[in-house]
Enzyme design. Structure first.
Site, PDB file in Angstrom:
ATOM      1  N   GLY A 185     -10.527  27.017  11.479  1.00 51.90           N
ATOM      2  CA  GLY A 185     -11.064  28.377  11.390  1.00 51.90           C
ATOM      3  C   GLY A 185     -11.053  28.991  12.783  1.00 51.90           C
ATOM      4  N   GLN A 201     -15.825  39.687   6.366  1.00 51.49           N
ATOM      5  CA  GLN A 201     -15.491  41.087   6.064  1.00 51.49           C
ATOM      6  C   GLN A 201     -16.009  42.032   7.129  1.00 51.49           C
ATOM      7  OE1 GLN A 201     -17.236  41.886   2.240  1.00 51.49           O
ATOM      8  NE2 GLN A 201     -15.708  40.717   1.116  1.00 51.49           N
ATOM      9  N   GLY A 249     -17.428  42.039  10.223  1.00 49.72           N
ATOM     10  CA  GLY A 249     -16.884  42.093  11.570  1.00 49.72           C
ATOM     11  C   GLY A 249     -17.589  41.200  12.547  1.00 49.72           C
ATOM     12  N   GLU A 303     -24.737  47.286  10.821  1.00 47.85           N
ATOM     13  CA  GLU A 303     -25.213  46.341   9.805  1.00 47.85           C
ATOM     14  C   GLU A 303     -26.713  46.158   9.961  1.00 47.85           C
ATOM     15  OE1 GLU A 303     -22.833  42.766   9.769  1.00 47.85           O
ATOM     16  OE2 GLU A 303     -21.240  43.796   8.688  1.00 47.85           O
ATOM     17  N   HIS A 314     -26.920  35.481   1.158  1.00 47.82           N
ATOM     18  CA  HIS A 314     -26.507  36.876   1.272  1.00 47.82           C
ATOM     19  C   HIS A 314     -27.011  37.615   0.036  1.00 47.82           C
ATOM     20  CE1 HIS A 314     -24.191  40.457   1.947  1.00 47.82           C
ATOM     21  NE2 HIS A 314     -23.796  39.991   3.100  1.00 47.82           N
ATOM     22  N   ARG A 346     -31.819  40.041   5.814  1.00 41.39           N
ATOM     23  CA  ARG A 346     -31.181  39.524   4.592  1.00 41.39           C
ATOM     24  C   ARG A 346     -32.136  38.735   3.701  1.00 41.39           C
ATOM     25  NH1 ARG A 346     -25.127  37.730   6.704  1.00 41.39           N
ATOM     26  NH2 ARG A 346     -24.446  39.875   6.874  1.00 41.39           N
ATOM     27  N   HIS A 349     -24.736  31.597   1.792  1.00 43.27           N
ATOM     28  CA  HIS A 349     -23.737  32.267   2.615  1.00 43.27           C
ATOM     29  C   HIS A 349     -23.490  31.572   3.955  1.00 43.27           C
ATOM     30  CE1 HIS A 349     -21.322  35.615   3.896  1.00 43.27           C
ATOM     31  NE2 HIS A 349     -22.131  35.943   4.882  1.00 43.27           N
ATOM     32  N   GLU A 381     -19.793  27.406  12.914  1.00 41.17           N
ATOM     33  CA  GLU A 381     -20.883  27.310  11.941  1.00 41.17           C
ATOM     34  C   GLU A 381     -21.456  25.901  11.854  1.00 41.17           C
ATOM     35  OE1 GLU A 381     -20.220  29.567   8.403  1.00 41.17           O
ATOM     36  OE2 GLU A 381     -21.943  28.664   7.383  1.00 41.17           O
ATOM     37  N   ARG A 428     -29.952  34.433  10.847  1.00 38.37           N
ATOM     38  CA  ARG A 428     -28.852  34.966  11.662  1.00 38.37           C
ATOM     39  C   ARG A 428     -28.769  36.488  11.561  1.00 38.37           C
ATOM     40  NH1 ARG A 428     -22.839  35.760  10.114  1.00 38.37           N
ATOM     41  NH2 ARG A 428     -23.773  35.801   8.045  1.00 38.37           N
ATOM     42  N   SER A 452     -22.134  35.447  13.907  1.00 37.03           N
ATOM     43  CA  SER A 452     -21.565  34.091  13.773  1.00 37.03           C
ATOM     44  C   SER A 452     -20.140  34.024  14.287  1.00 37.03           C
ATOM     45  CB  SER A 452     -21.634  33.602  12.338  1.00 37.03           C
ATOM     46  OG  SER A 452     -21.280  34.613  11.462  1.00 37.03           O
ATOM     47  N   LEU A 453     -19.313  35.014  13.990  1.00 37.97           N
ATOM     48  CA  LEU A 453     -17.952  35.002  14.543  1.00 37.97           C
ATOM     49  C   LEU A 453     -18.043  35.035  16.065  1.00 37.97           C
ATOM     50  CD1 LEU A 453     -16.098  37.458  12.109  1.00 37.97           C
ATOM     51  CD2 LEU A 453     -15.793  34.989  12.254  1.00 37.97           C
TER      52      LEU A 453
END
Ligand SMILES: Cc1cc2nc3c(=O)[nH]c(=O)nc-3n(C[C@H](O)[C@H](O)[C@H](O)COP(=O)(O)OP(=O)(O)OC[C@H]3O[C@@H](n4cnc5c(N)ncnc54)[C@H](O)[C@@H]3O)c2cc1C
Length: 513
Positions: free
Chosen positions: A15, A48, A50, A114, A230, A276, A337, A361, A372, A377-378
């Site tokens: 990944g 999705q 970003g 977000e 999520h 969330r 999620h 992750e 989070r 995370s990305l």
């Protein structure tokens, strides 16, 4: 077993964490990436919304840090989070250099919003196909580089000699041959464990292998009770679970119950953009009240052209299943999620086992705390992958210090039973270790997971290794959730519904080896 192959860097997973790390490490030695499916089978390609970075004119890393700490509900490691937000702009620049085509408007990078972010700071690519663009860019580059990539090779054991991680044993799932790979530095980049739950946004590879491998090898594992559910995954009978990004709510979508009433303002002042865990629990309670398995996400009041341009992937997926999101509300429900916990590392990505690193992750760097912040995370994967490669160049045998009160998983008696299948495990985890938990359910889950593990024959192929790993990761989650007698962040217990100051600490496991 086949003769050993030797590389300076052994990286497990392809990944964003594994590939980005490999692309940096190739400057410092020979690199081999081992991945259990094909190169692009990973969570990354499904991302999705970003990647977060404080690059807007009105933004500042200090604001990003404040939002990250607030979301983490008292358990964020501030030093690690500071590194995360301050390195963000440079790592985004690296991704651009590696070919990731972030979206722009009038020549300026486009920044989305977000939940729980105080500024617009989410960079995206292809509208809502950020992860796919990242994965394609990095895997193309890796395949054109002098990096050895071993696909369909599942790591089944970390070999520890004289207190250091020195090699991996890995099964070629097509030939059934196990090979020993020796490495100067071993990096776990195996991703998350959403597959432990019946309803999840994660693909089939997300079975918690890295956590199980590390725990068995004697490395510390931390914060396993904190699973992010999520709030909004598409809920259509017979249709695979599909994430409806938080960015849709960021653009103004409203949550409505079965009776068509908007309900989030009654639960939280930030309404649809509340954290969330708050939104997920509100949906669970609305579903229970109206006796349905979904609520609705309504974006029909926004301009249709804007919706289709910003969310082309989601729009297409819904249309493929007969739903036009610009004209009708989408049925949604929560899904497992992301895991905030994982293999404990310091801010250099070092685990407590010398020469074993963890990134992405699978790692618990402490930046997410108990919950989070979306799109962090990305970012975490690239910030800490960079630091791992830096560290390996400087110091070979250092490690994160051991945690004094780390404990081993407690055994139950030798209970007989039958080995489970993946579906029974997922149902148990969803029902007893899911969004809403209590002591009795967690105890039952832990006992059942122990009994199932005891009944499991020796793993010999990919499905059986994955099942064994899921049982171990599940027990770590259930035990940690049972110990944590409070509610905090993503961990919610009906028998202890409030946070407790004394629990403002981590739960850490370490097997005695
Ligand atoms: C639907 C969805 C949407 C998301 N959206 C966002 C978002 O908008 N922003 C954001 O920041 N985050 C998002 N996330 C989370 C984010 O995508 C992940 O946390 C991140 O991609 C993890 O990257 P990784 O490299 O650590 O793991 P992954 O991308 O999951 O890669 C793990 C790799 O390890 C391999 N592997 C696992 N076990 C083994 C083994 N035993 N042997 C060999 N190989 C193994 C896998 O095959 C895979 O190649 C989203 C996640 C999902 C599922």
């Amino acid at each position: 077993m086949h003769v050993a192959q030797r590389f300076d860097f052994l990286i497990v997973g392809s990944g964003i964490a594994g590939l980005y790390c490999a692309l940096l490490a190739r400057q410092h030695g020979t690199v081999c990436v081992l991945t259990k499916g094909s190169i692009d089978e990973c969570n990354t390609k499904y991302a999705q919304g970003g990647i977060a970075a404080a690059v807007g004119a009105d933004d500042d890393p200090a604001l990003h840090l404040r939002d990250t700490i607030e979301a983490g509900a008292g358990l964020v490691d501030e030093a690690a989070a500071r590194i995360l937000v301050e390195a963000a702009a440079d790592r985004i620049q690296d991704l651009v250099t590696f070919g990731v085509p972030f979206d722009a408007v009038d020549g300026e990078v486009a920044l989305g919003k977000e939940a729980a972010h105080s500024r617009n700071r989410i960079l995206h690519a292809g509208g809502d196909s950020t992860g796919a663009h990242i994965e394609i860019s990095l895997s193309n580059l890796a395949q054109m580089s002098r990096i050895t990539i071993k696909e369909h090779v599942q790591v089944e054991r970390i070999v520890v000699e004289r207190g250091r991680a020195v090699a991996l044993e890995a099964l070629d799932t097509r030939t059934n041959v196990t090979t020993r790979f020796e490495g100067g530095a071993i990096v776990l980049a195996t991703g998350g464990c959403g597959q432990l739950f019946r309803v999840t946004t994660n693909p089939v590879i997300a079975t918690g292998d890295g956590v199980a491998l590390a725990y068995r090898a004697g490395a510390e594992v931390q914060d396993m009770e904190f699973i992010q559910f999520h709030p909004t995954a598409l809920r259509l009978p017979g249709v695979p679970i599909f994430l409806i990004s938080e960015a849709v709510r960021g653009e103004g979508a409203l949550l409505k119950n079965e009776d068509g009433e908007r309900f989030m303002p009654g639960y939280h002042e930030k309404a649809e953009l509340a954290p969330r865990d708050v939104v997920a629990r509100a949906i669970v309670s609305e579903m229970a009240r109206t006796r349905t398995d979904h609520v609705f996400l309504d974006i029909t009041h926004l301009d249709a052209t804007r919706v289709t341009a910003r969310f082309p992937q989601i729009y297409r997926y819904c249309m493929d299943h007969g739903l036009d999101m610009t004209r009708e509300p989408i049925p949604v429900s929560p899904a497992a999620h992301y895991i905030m916990g994982g293999v404990r590392t310091n801010t250099w990505g070092e685990t407590t086992l010398p020469r074993l690193y963890a990134c992405g992750e699978v790692a618990c760097t402490g930046v997410h705390g108990a919950n989070r912040l979306a799109s962090n995370s990305l970012l975490e994967t690239v910030v800490f992958a960079k630091r791992i490669v830096q560290r390996t160049a400087e110091s070979a045998d250092s490690a994160a210090p051991l945690t004094e009160d780390a404990r081993e998983l407690p055994p139950f008696g030798n209970e007989g039973g039958t080995a489970p299948d993946r579906a029974s495990l997922q149902a148990l985890m969803w029902d007893k270790v899911g969004i809403v938990r209590d002591g009795a359910g967690l105890e039952e889950a832990s006992r059942q997971l122990w009994a199932w593990r005891a009944a499991l024959p020796e793993p010999h192929d990919r499905p059986s290794h994955e099942l064994a790993n899921m049982l171990l990761a599940g027990r770590l989650m259930a035990e940690a959730a049972l110990m944590r007698e409070e509610s905090r962040g993503a961990h919610y217990r009906t028998d202890f519904p409030e946070p407790v100051d004394a629990w403002r600490r981590h739960i850490t496991f370490r097997r005695k080896v």
